[in-house]
Design an enzyme around this catalytic site. Sequence first.
Site, PDB file in Angstrom:
ATOM      1  N   SER A 167       0.842  -1.193   0.000  1.00  0.00           N
ATOM      2  CA  SER A 167       0.000   0.000   0.000  1.00  0.00           C
ATOM      3  C   SER A 167       0.885   1.252   0.000  1.00  0.00           C
ATOM      4  CB  SER A 167      -0.955  -0.029   1.196  1.00  0.00           C
ATOM      5  OG  SER A 167      -1.994   0.916   1.027  1.00  0.00           O
ATOM      6  N   LYS A 219     -19.661  18.226   2.767  1.00  0.00           N
ATOM      7  CA  LYS A 219     -18.766  18.407   3.906  1.00  0.00           C
ATOM      8  C   LYS A 219     -18.695  17.128   4.726  1.00  0.00           C
ATOM      9  CE  LYS A 219     -16.103  20.620   6.737  1.00  0.00           C
ATOM     10  NZ  LYS A 219     -14.733  20.965   6.330  1.00  0.00           N
TER      11      LYS A 219
END
Length: 339
Positions: A167, A219
């Site tokens: 990763s 948001k």
Amino acid sequence: MEFLVEYASFLAKTITLVVAILVVLITIAALRGKGRRSSGQLQVSKLNDFYKQLHDRLQQSVLSKDQLKVVHKAQTKAAKLEKKAGAQKPRVYVLDFDGDIKASATDSLRHEITAVLSMATAQDEVVLRLESGGGMVHSYGLASSQLVRIRQAGIPLTVCIDKVAASGGYMMACIGEKIIAAPFAILGSIGVVAQLPNLHRLLKQHNIDVELLTAGEYKRTLTVFGENTEKGREKFQEDLDTTHALFKNFVARYRPQLEIDEVATGEIWLGIAALEKQLVDDLRTSDEYLAERARDAELFHLHYAEKKSLQERVGLAASVALDRFALSWLSRLSQQRFW
């Protein structure tokens, strides 16, 4: 039973005293350290000396005195010839990165790289011994950007992986012009994952409302306490896909030989299979590679150590002391039960 009561009373008094002392010490340390900034120091050691010490120690144990004399005479002659020739050996700067989920080692790595770039040339080499299973996107993005500085300066960068670079760890590794991995190191996991619990139904069962107010349509998408919507899930997945695309493009930029869509599935491979996928260039341990380089180059290991403040040192000492005390107490209690 009486013994346990007395022991518990003694334990409570002792803990109270220790905590009181720690509070006083930490308070004093905080007052003394107020307004001060902690600094660090670059530690440099020559790895050639380390390898030579290993070699010499083995020679002293294996060879006879006459054999040692012959070897020392030959070494002295070779050293004189080398000095007379005046040839400048290339330098290899060895760095370490042991990554956690926040890529905390970046704080030291950035200073080490700054030091290396102040004097390294294109004839030198930087070797990074990397161990990381990945972590936060922005943290490993910054760590990777530090390594990009080496490539942009035109200095060869070799990344050695003995255990794992997955990763975010592989995001760092792919920047190396050469990637060397141990045969059973874990590599890959070129993907993005995110998960979070949602307690909305549990709260609803207990008549608990959570008010979440935002300015901006996205948001917040998925939340822990609020009621998640399908629109929020779609936006969250879209953000993951965007991040994954950036990840793939980054890896493809530095490893153009990869079939990026084939390896960017989130899968992992051991070193042997990773070589076939061209995720790495060679199968060797970092020890083997560095020992080989030590024969014709000067190896310098760099480590930037942050200088801990008095408050941090007191806190660390307190933590260690409490751990030892707890282990001692548990051990005694366990022994008492067996008696």
